[in-house]
Structure formats: C-alpha cells, structure tokens
Scaffold this motif. Structure first.
Motif, short mmCIF file in Angstrom:
data_model
loop_
_atom_site.label_atom_id
_atom_site.label_comp_id
_atom_site.label_asym_id
_atom_site.label_seq_id
_atom_site.Cartn_x
_atom_site.Cartn_y
_atom_site.Cartn_z
N VAL A 1 -6.68 6.08 -1.42
CA VAL A 1 -6.28 7.45 -1.74
C VAL A 1 -7.28 8.09 -2.70
CG1 VAL A 1 -4.54 8.85 -2.91
CG2 VAL A 1 -3.83 7.05 -1.33
N TYR B 1 -2.67 5.73 6.80
CA TYR B 1 -2.78 4.35 6.32
C TYR B 1 -1.50 3.55 6.55
CZ TYR B 1 -7.42 5.04 4.50
OH TYR B 1 -8.78 5.27 4.41
N SER C 1 -3.02 14.30 1.01
CA SER C 1 -2.08 13.25 0.61
C SER C 1 -1.15 12.89 1.76
CB SER C 1 -1.27 13.69 -0.61
OG SER C 1 -0.43 14.78 -0.29
N THR D 1 -3.27 10.99 4.49
CA THR D 1 -3.64 9.67 4.01
C THR D 1 -2.45 8.72 4.08
OG1 THR D 1 -5.29 10.60 2.51
CG2 THR D 1 -4.59 8.36 2.07
N MET D 2 -1.31 9.19 3.62
CA MET D 2 -0.11 8.35 3.65
C MET D 2 0.28 7.97 5.07
SD MET D 2 1.34 7.51 0.76
CE MET D 2 3.03 7.29 1.29
N GLY E 1 -4.70 0.15 -1.17
CA GLY E 1 -4.15 1.45 -0.81
C GLY E 1 -4.39 2.50 -1.89
N GLY E 2 -4.19 2.13 -3.15
CA GLY E 2 -4.46 3.06 -4.23
C GLY E 2 -5.92 3.47 -4.28
N SER F 1 0.82 -1.21 0.00
CA SER F 1 0.00 0.00 0.00
C SER F 1 0.85 1.26 0.00
CB SER F 1 -0.93 0.00 1.23
OG SER F 1 -1.89 -1.01 1.13
N MET G 1 0.55 3.93 -2.98
CA MET G 1 -0.23 5.13 -2.69
C MET G 1 0.29 6.39 -3.38
SD MET G 1 -1.40 4.89 1.30
CE MET G 1 -2.89 4.00 1.77
#
Length: 380
Positions: A109, A330, A323, A326-327, A105-106, A50, A54
């Motif tokens: 996002v 996660y 971004s 989220t990174m 994971g993609g 992930s 991402m």
C-alpha cells in the motif's frame, strides 16, 4: 530522479521477498507433512494478514505520508523469511506467515502511494515500470529460491534474502520522496468513496490478480506434484510468469501512451486468457511453463492500468481511489490462492487454471472504465 529509483528498488525487493515465498511452499509441505488443503490454510493466513493490516497502513499514508508508512512496513517485513524457516510446527509457521502477509501488504500500500506521489511530482507515469521492478524481483526470488534451498537449505536461503533486502532498504529509504502533509494541513478524511467507479475498477484489479496469485503460490506445486518436475524446475513456473511480466511492465507505460489504456487492457486480457488455457491443458512441464510465461505477458499491465485509472478518477482524491483498488486487487493475489488449496483437494490444478482464464472475462468486459488512466497525451 533519485526518488524515482528509490521507490523502484523498493518494488524490486518487495517482489524478491514475495517471489522467494513461492519455492518455499512445497518445502514447508514436506517439512510439516501436510496436504494441499493444510497448505491452503497457511497461504490463506498470508492473505488475511495482508487484508487486516492494509487499512492501517492506508490510514498511516493519509495522515503521515507514504514515506513514513513504507519505512515502518519494510523494516518489519525484513526478517520474515527467517522467522518462517525457524518456526517448528504447523501453527507457528501459520502465525509467522500471517505476520509476513501483514507487513508485505502494508509495504505494498505504502509503495504504491509513494509511486503515485512521484508520478504527480514528475508529471509522468511510472506505475507500470515500478510494477516491472516488482516482477523482476519476484522473478529473481522464484528462480533462485529453489536452487538456493536445494543446495544450501531452507535457513541459508532465508538469510541470503534477508541480507539483500536489508541492504537495499539502507540505500533506498532515505532517498524516498517525502510526502508527509504540512503540520497545519487539515487531516484527510478516512472514509471510502461512495462512487461505484473505483469499486468497479477494483473488481478489474481483483480479477487480474487472482490468476497472478494462483501462479505465485501453486505453479511450483502443479509442476512438481502433477507433472513430476524437480524442485528447481518447479520454481521456474512462477519465475517464467514473473520474468515476462517484468519485461512487459517496463514497456507498459509506452504501450499505454501509444495505444491507450482501454485497448492495452483488452489485448492484455486476451493474451493472459490464452496463457492460462495453455498451462491448464499441458501434460508436461515445458508447455505449462510456456503457458505461465504467456499469462505473465497478458497480466503484466492490467493492474498498473487499474491503479492509474483509480488514481485519476474525476472528482475523487487519488489516494481514496487507489486505496479501494489496492485493497480489492491484493485480496485477489493474497486470499484467493488459499482457497485454491481447498479446491485442489477435489480438482486438478490444471482444471483450476482453466477456470481462472474464464475469470479474466471481467476486466475484458469492464475495460472501458480504464479510460481515466490516460492522463498523458497519446503518441499518434
């Protein structure tokens, strides 16, 4: 209104896929004859996949729009459960789990970016309820997963989940908000923010999502191996957490509007800490499951508040702040549980859950930074 429901059901099926992974872990451990540490490597691979993928989908969102990114990630994620079930050896399972993590994971996002776009188009917060749909899907996947595997087998369970996932994609993807930039629009710069604020908000999200990931990946093992619960009962650990999370997330936008993001975050942190302490101190399945349910009530709105706060940082484009959060967030739900597998070789999972309760002091102490989430007028 249709675009709001389209992104919501994508959150649901993403949660369904991730929730279906939870009862699969003890089955893989038995099928492959591996220990908690070896299973931890597999779970760590999910997180690494992930984290590596991402940024690629974050760049795709910036350049082509979230609708295009979520479409690609979702269709690539669709058959993941089948590939994992068919993989015959430890390393082939690990490889398929890395791919599974990358596509999930993609999709995460891109979904969150589309939800932000819908919020802006409608002028109304929907992030908590979108995450509520994710939790509802995770609850369904975790609650039904153990029963389906026990009754029909691992491969049949994977086929059912894949079919449901694909059917929802066929309905939802054409109805997403199309947010691709105009052909002549300047390209968005692909650099991370220099301001410390989104990074600190990301730290709050990280601390909140580590316990969520620990419950997702290890609650079933905790209940089955340390308390002697059956597989069907063990699956209720994360299901209880996901169920209460779903209920509280559907109420979250209203709670935040009524009490403000900072107060809501503080109360949420305290409740989540209490739930993890109860789960960690329990000696039988029932109170442990109740503790996971209480933890879910607290964890529910911590991450949606962090996402909204990051999307509304003054002077920073919403996509850039989101971004980062989220990174970081996660990475907590995906990477940390793999490390827990190694810790579980030396410590009981109950002790680990007590340690995770202490980790939630971070969002409690940093809660004032969530004030930027209050972009709507308060109900007084």
């Amino acid at each position: 209104m249709t675009m709001r429901w389209a992104v919501s059901v994508l959150f649901f099926v993403n949660g369904l896929l991730v929730g279906s992974w939870a009862p699969k872990i003890p089955v893989l451990m038995e099928r492959l004859g591996i220990t908690e540490a070896s299973a931890g490597v597999i779970v760590l691979g999910l997180g690494l996949g992930s984290i590596c993928v991402m940024p690629l989908f974050g760049a795709m969102v910036a350049r082509a729009g979230s609708a295009s990114a979520v479409r690609l990630a979702a269709w690539l994620a669709a058959p993941s459960m089948i590939w994992i079930s068919l993989a015959p050896t430890y390393w082939t399972v690990a490889a398929t789990v890395v791919l599974f993590g990358g596509m999930v994971g993609g999709m995460d996002v891109a979904m969150n970016a589309n939800a932000v776009a819908v919020e802006r188009a409608r002028g109304r917060a929907i992030m908590s309820s979108c995450h509520g749909f994710w939790s509802l899907g995770a609850f369904a996947g975790a609650a039904a997963g153990g029963w389906l595997i026990q009754r029909f087998g691992e491969l049949a369970h994977a086929a059912v989940i894949t079919a449901v996932f694909a059917l929802v994609l066929l309905w939802a993807l054409p109805r997403l908000l199309q947010d691709a930039p105009d052909a002549g629009a300047p390209k968005a710069p692909l650099r991370l923010p220099r301001s410390p604020l989104p990074w600190l908000i990301g730290l709050m999200a990280l601390a909140a999502m580590i316990p969520e990931g620990a419950i997702l990946d290890w609650a079933a093992v905790y209940l089955q191996r340390e308390m002697g619960a059956s597989l069907s009962v063990a699956g209720l650990g994360f299901a209880a957490c996901a169920g209460t999370m779903a209920a509280m997330r559907f109420a979250g936008d209203g709670l935040r509007r009524r009490f403000g993001a900072v107060t809501t975050l503080r109360a949420s942190s305290a409740v989540a800490m209490a739930g993890l302490v109860l789960a960690g101190l329990s000696s039988s399945p029932a109170p442990a499951i109740a503790g996971f349910a209480l933890a879910g009530i607290g964890i529910a709105n911590m991450v949606p508040i962090a996402f909204s706060a990051a999307g509304n940082v003054p002077g920073l484009a919403a996509g850039m702040g989101l971004s980062v959060v989220t990174m970081m967030g996660y990475s907590g739900i995906l990477l940390a549980p793999g490390s827990i597998g190694f810790l579980a070789e030396h410590l009981s999972l109950g002790t680990i859950y007590l340690g995770l309760a202490a980790l939630l002091l971070i969002p409690l102490l940093l809660s004032r930074l969530a004030a930027t989430a209050d972009f709507e007028p308060r109900d007084d």
